[in-house]
Scaffold this motif. Structure first.
Motif, short mmCIF file in Angstrom:
data_model
loop_
_atom_site.label_atom_id
_atom_site.label_comp_id
_atom_site.label_asym_id
_atom_site.label_seq_id
_atom_site.Cartn_x
_atom_site.Cartn_y
_atom_site.Cartn_z
N ARG A 295 0.82 -1.20 0.00
CA ARG A 295 0.00 0.00 0.00
C ARG A 295 0.86 1.25 0.00
O ARG A 295 0.58 2.23 -0.72
CB ARG A 295 -0.92 -0.02 1.20
CG ARG A 295 -1.89 1.13 1.25
CD ARG A 295 -2.83 0.98 2.41
NE ARG A 295 -3.80 2.07 2.46
CZ ARG A 295 -4.75 2.21 3.38
NH1 ARG A 295 -4.85 1.29 4.35
NH2 ARG A 295 -5.57 3.24 3.35
N GLU A 296 1.93 1.26 0.82
CA GLU A 296 2.81 2.43 0.84
C GLU A 296 3.52 2.63 -0.49
O GLU A 296 3.67 3.77 -0.97
CB GLU A 296 3.85 2.25 1.95
CG GLU A 296 3.26 2.34 3.35
CD GLU A 296 4.31 2.12 4.42
OE1 GLU A 296 5.47 1.87 4.04
OE2 GLU A 296 3.96 2.20 5.63
N ALA A 300 3.20 5.79 -2.82
CA ALA A 300 4.38 6.55 -3.21
C ALA A 300 4.49 6.72 -4.72
O ALA A 300 4.93 7.76 -5.22
CB ALA A 300 5.64 5.87 -2.64
#
Length: 305
Positions: A295-296, A300
């Protein structure tokens, strides 16, 4: 992480325009290897599944086969011969006995009663009414009324009074004669009716006695057959149930309690002790961090908000 990556110095040993070694690996081969790695189950889960199948499924399968074989043997060597014996030695003789000793005599008795009613009651009544009542009345009317009326109609009018007086006297005589004839016919019909009633009572008593005797005989025959065939057969079946079916069921229940229930409880305890904690550990230590990291990365790269 969103800035431009820094430039790296070129390798002096590599000629210009050469492709790095990591990029030469085909995409299909890497995909096959990743799929094989993804499809390969964890060794702990596979071992637990095999153990559960060996401990639970195999005894249940063997017990099911044993029950099926026992049922087939009981059906082939016990139930089928008993059914054939009952059909051939009990049901067919009972059907023949009921048809020959009950139905056929009852049919003959009914036919005899119908013949007696028609021959001894209806035909004598019709004959008596025709011979004793209708024919004498018709003759009297024809000879004493029709012919004199025709003769009187041929006479002249002055003789009308005498004719009327004679007709009145003749009517009185005819009335007296008809009354006497009616009394005689009533007495005769009453006597005939009493005789026919006596005959009908006698025939009814004979029929009732025959039916009661046949019923009692059938009851005695059926009681004898019950005492000779059905009761010993019931006692034999009860003995077989007590000494074969009940011990077999108790043995199957004891085997079930001694093998399947402990194995099932052990498999449930092993599942709770191994698979449950392993699943929770995989979710907390691997799946949740991987989900958060992916998810990060997507956030990003701007692919997800």
């Amino acid at each position: 992480m969103t800035g431009t990556p820094p430039l790296r110095p070129a390798d002096p040993a590599r000629p210009p325009g050469a492709v790095p070694t990591a990029a030469v690996v085909p995409a299909g081969r890497s995909r096959v290897r990743s799929d094989a790695v993804a499809e390969e189950p964890p060794p702990l889960v596979a071992a637990v599944a095999r153990g559960v199948a060996l401990v639970v499924v195999l005894p249940v399968r063997l017990l099911w086969e044993l029950v099926g074989a026992t049922g087939r043997l009981v059906n082939r060597h016990l139930l089928t011969p008993i059914g054939r014996f009952l059909y051939r030695r009990l049901l067919l003789p009972l059907a023949w006995l009921a048809r020959t000793r009950l139905w056929v005599p009852l049919v003959w008795l009914a036919r005899g009663a119908a013949w007696a009613a028609v021959t001894l009651v209806w035909r004598p009544l019709v004959w008596a009414a025709r011979r004793l009542l209708w024919l004498p009345l018709a003759w009297l009317v024809r000879e004493l009324v029709v012919r004199p009326a025709r003769w009187l109609a041929a006479l002249f009018a002055p003789a009308g009074r005498a004719l009327l007086a004679g007709l009145a006297a003749l009517a009185r005589v005819l009335a007296a004669g008809l009354a006497a004839l009616g009394r005689v016919a009533a007495v005769g019909l009453l006597a005939v009716g009493r005789a026919l009633w006596a005959v009908a009572r006698f025939v009814g008593r004979v029929l009732v006695d025959a039916v009661v005797g046949a019923w009692r005989l059938a009851g005695r025959v059926l009681g004898f057959l019950y005492r000779v065939l059905l009761r010993p057969l019931g006692l034999a079946l009860r003995w077989l149930w007590r000494h074969l079916a009940v011990p077999l069921g108790r043995a199957v229940r004891a085997v079930w309690r001694a093998t399947v229930l402990p194995l099932a409880r052990g498999a449930r305890a092993a599942w709770r002790a191994i698979v449950g904690p392993t699943r929770r550990w995989l979710r907390r230590a691997v799946l949740d961090p991987a989900r958060l990291a992916s998810r990060e990365v997507l956030v990003a790269l701007g692919l997800r908000r």
